[in-house]
Scaffold this motif. Structure first.
Motif, PDB file in Angstrom:
ATOM      1  N   GLY A   6      34.912  40.120  27.918  1.00  0.00           N
ATOM      2  CA  GLY A   6      34.743  38.829  28.585  1.00  0.00           C
ATOM      3  C   GLY A   6      35.192  37.642  27.764  1.00  0.00           C
ATOM      4  N   LYS A   7      36.354  37.777  27.135  1.00  0.00           N
ATOM      5  CA  LYS A   7      36.826  36.714  26.230  1.00  0.00           C
ATOM      6  C   LYS A   7      37.167  35.413  26.959  1.00  0.00           C
ATOM      7  N   GLU A   8      37.712  35.535  28.165  1.00  0.00           N
ATOM      8  CA  GLU A   8      38.085  34.332  28.911  1.00  0.00           C
ATOM      9  C   GLU A   8      36.841  33.626  29.435  1.00  0.00           C
ATOM     10  N   SER A   9      36.937  32.321  29.555  1.00  0.00           N
ATOM     11  CA  SER A   9      35.819  31.535  30.076  1.00  0.00           C
ATOM     12  C   SER A   9      35.705  31.745  31.587  1.00  0.00           C
ATOM     13  N   PRO A  10      34.566  31.373  32.165  1.00  0.00           N
ATOM     14  CA  PRO A  10      34.445  31.454  33.625  1.00  0.00           C
ATOM     15  C   PRO A  10      35.546  30.663  34.344  1.00  0.00           C
ATOM     16  N   ALA A  11      35.902  29.497  33.829  1.00  0.00           N
ATOM     17  CA  ALA A  11      36.968  28.702  34.462  1.00  0.00           C
ATOM     18  C   ALA A  11      38.313  29.415  34.365  1.00  0.00           C
ATOM     19  N   GLU A  12      38.575  30.056  33.236  1.00  0.00           N
ATOM     20  CA  GLU A  12      39.838  30.798  33.090  1.00  0.00           C
ATOM     21  C   GLU A  12      39.884  31.983  34.048  1.00  0.00           C
ATOM     22  N   MET A  13      38.762  32.674  34.216  1.00  0.00           N
ATOM     23  CA  MET A  13      38.729  33.803  35.140  1.00  0.00           C
ATOM     24  C   MET A  13      38.889  33.342  36.576  1.00  0.00           C
ATOM     25  N   ALA A  14      38.259  32.235  36.934  1.00  0.00           N
ATOM     26  CA  ALA A  14      38.424  31.689  38.286  1.00  0.00           C
ATOM     27  C   ALA A  14      39.882  31.348  38.535  1.00  0.00           C
ATOM     28  N   ASP A  15      40.536  30.787  37.527  1.00  0.00           N
ATOM     29  CA  ASP A  15      41.954  30.438  37.644  1.00  0.00           C
ATOM     30  C   ASP A  15      42.827  31.694  37.792  1.00  0.00           C
ATOM     31  N   ILE A  16      42.527  32.718  37.013  1.00  0.00           N
ATOM     32  CA  ILE A  16      43.289  33.974  37.092  1.00  0.00           C
ATOM     33  C   ILE A  16      43.155  34.582  38.489  1.00  0.00           C
ATOM     34  N   ILE A  17      41.932  34.678  38.980  1.00  0.00           N
ATOM     35  CA  ILE A  17      41.698  35.245  40.316  1.00  0.00           C
ATOM     36  C   ILE A  17      42.433  34.412  41.368  1.00  0.00           C
ATOM     37  N   SER A  18      42.314  33.098  41.270  1.00  0.00           N
ATOM     38  CA  SER A  18      42.963  32.215  42.245  1.00  0.00           C
ATOM     39  C   SER A  18      44.479  32.384  42.240  1.00  0.00           C
ATOM     40  N   LYS A  19      45.066  32.479  41.059  1.00  0.00           N
ATOM     41  CA  LYS A  19      46.526  32.608  40.965  1.00  0.00           C
ATOM     42  C   LYS A  19      47.007  33.970  41.453  1.00  0.00           C
ATOM     43  N   VAL A  20      46.327  35.022  41.032  1.00  0.00           N
ATOM     44  CA  VAL A  20      46.756  36.370  41.424  1.00  0.00           C
ATOM     45  C   VAL A  20      46.680  36.541  42.934  1.00  0.00           C
ATOM     46  N   LEU A  21      45.625  36.025  43.526  1.00  0.00           N
ATOM     47  CA  LEU A  21      45.431  36.217  44.961  1.00  0.00           C
ATOM     48  C   LEU A  21      45.875  35.017  45.791  1.00  0.00           C
ATOM     49  N   LYS A  22      46.398  33.994  45.109  1.00  0.00           N
ATOM     50  CA  LYS A  22      46.877  32.787  45.793  1.00  0.00           C
ATOM     51  C   LYS A  22      45.814  32.236  46.740  1.00  0.00           C
ATOM     52  N   ILE A  23      44.595  32.139  46.228  1.00  0.00           N
ATOM     53  CA  ILE A  23      43.455  31.688  47.033  1.00  0.00           C
ATOM     54  C   ILE A  23      43.662  30.264  47.529  1.00  0.00           C
ATOM     55  N   ASP A  24      44.156  29.375  46.680  1.00  0.00           N
ATOM     56  CA  ASP A  24      44.361  27.989  47.099  1.00  0.00           C
ATOM     57  C   ASP A  24      45.295  27.916  48.299  1.00  0.00           C
ATOM     58  N   GLU A  25      46.372  28.699  48.265  1.00  0.00           N
ATOM     59  CA  GLU A  25      47.306  28.719  49.390  1.00  0.00           C
ATOM     60  C   GLU A  25      46.632  29.241  50.644  1.00  0.00           C
ATOM     61  N   SER A  26      45.815  30.271  50.507  1.00  0.00           N
ATOM     62  CA  SER A  26      45.130  30.854  51.650  1.00  0.00           C
ATOM     63  C   SER A  26      44.167  29.856  52.277  1.00  0.00           C
ATOM     64  N   ILE A  27      43.448  29.115  51.446  1.00  0.00           N
ATOM     65  CA  ILE A  27      42.491  28.140  51.947  1.00  0.00           C
ATOM     66  C   ILE A  27      43.217  27.010  52.660  1.00  0.00           C
ATOM     67  N   SER A  28      44.305  26.501  52.057  1.00  0.00           N
ATOM     68  CA  SER A  28      45.021  25.408  52.716  1.00  0.00           C
ATOM     69  C   SER A  28      45.630  25.886  54.032  1.00  0.00           C
ATOM     70  N   GLN A  29      46.059  27.146  54.069  1.00  0.00           N
ATOM     71  CA  GLN A  29      46.583  27.716  55.303  1.00  0.00           C
ATOM     72  C   GLN A  29      45.471  27.813  56.353  1.00  0.00           C
ATOM     73  N   ASN A  30      44.285  28.228  55.932  1.00  0.00           N
ATOM     74  CA  ASN A  30      43.145  28.304  56.849  1.00  0.00           C
ATOM     75  C   ASN A  30      42.788  26.929  57.390  1.00  0.00           C
ATOM     76  N   SER A  31      42.842  25.897  56.542  1.00  0.00           N
ATOM     77  CA  SER A  31      42.478  24.562  56.935  1.00  0.00           C
ATOM     78  C   SER A  31      43.448  23.991  57.960  1.00  0.00           C
ATOM     79  N   LYS A  32      44.736  24.350  57.847  1.00  0.00           N
ATOM     80  CA  LYS A  32      45.746  23.828  58.754  1.00  0.00           C
ATOM     81  C   LYS A  32      45.671  24.467  60.127  1.00  0.00           C
TER      82      LYS A  32
END
Length: 188
Positions: free
Chosen positions: A161-187
């Motif tokens: 668990g070397k990465e911080s919680p913020a780094e892990m959240a960023d990794i998950i978001s980037k790998v799964l493109k969560i931000d793109e999915s959410i903005s797509q859902n919002s539109k």
């Protein structure tokens, strides 16, 4: 009385963490746990039927804590904060989570996948979003999605668990493109 029960369960959990560094869960006896926790067997049996019941209760308590984190944020607009809070919980309980991740009875991989699936189903258009993200039928897309997240989390735990919680959240978001999915859902 409640404080004493909470303390006793804490002693048992601490004893379990220590014992899991020494031997496999299957090789740990109730006597090992009670001796290490500094309690008698009768006290253990006031709380648990056996070591499997104990692990089941510990797992349910952990999942309840994680579901509380999910329910505190707005899934549609605050996913990054929810991810950070979830990984912060894991980091705060890392020694315990790292220890139980090795227990086959817990099935850590499946536990993560089920938790993520429950989280994902909070999104109104999750099925469409996941299927569109991978361009395959939902039944296949969700397996890829869940396996990806589970692999990232399991790797993080297994490597300390070397990465911080913020780094892990960023990794998950980037790998799964969560931000793109959410903005797509919002539109939509």
């Amino acid at each position: 009385m409640q404080k004493r029960q909470t303390e006793t369960k804490g002693y048992i959990k601490t004893a379990l963490i220590i014992l899991l560094k020494e031997k496999r869960f299957e090789d740990i006896s109730i006597s090992d746990i009670t001796r290490r926790a500094g309690i008698n067997r009768g006290t253990f049996y006031l709380h648990y039927k056996d070591k499997y019941d104990m692990m089941g209760q510990f797992k349910e308590e952990m999942l309840a804590d994680l579901y509380t984190i999910l329910n505190k944020g707005n899934i549609e607009t605050d996913i990054n904060t929810i991810l950070i809070n979830t990984f912060s919980y894991v980091k705060d309980n890392f020694e315990y989570i790292e220890a139980i991740s090795t227990i086959s009875f817990i099935n850590f991989s499946k536990t993560i996948k089920n938790f993520v699936l429950d989280f994902l189903l909070e999104f109104p258009k999750a099925k469409t979003t996941v299927a569109n993200h991978y361009g395959v039928p939902y039944e296949y897309a969700i397996q890829v999605y869940l396996a990806s997240i589970e692999s990232l989390i399991s790797y993080w735990v297994a490597t300390g668990g070397k990465e911080s919680p913020a780094e892990m959240a960023d990794i998950i978001s980037k790998v799964l493109k969560i931000d793109e999915s959410i903005s797509q859902n919002s539109k939509e």
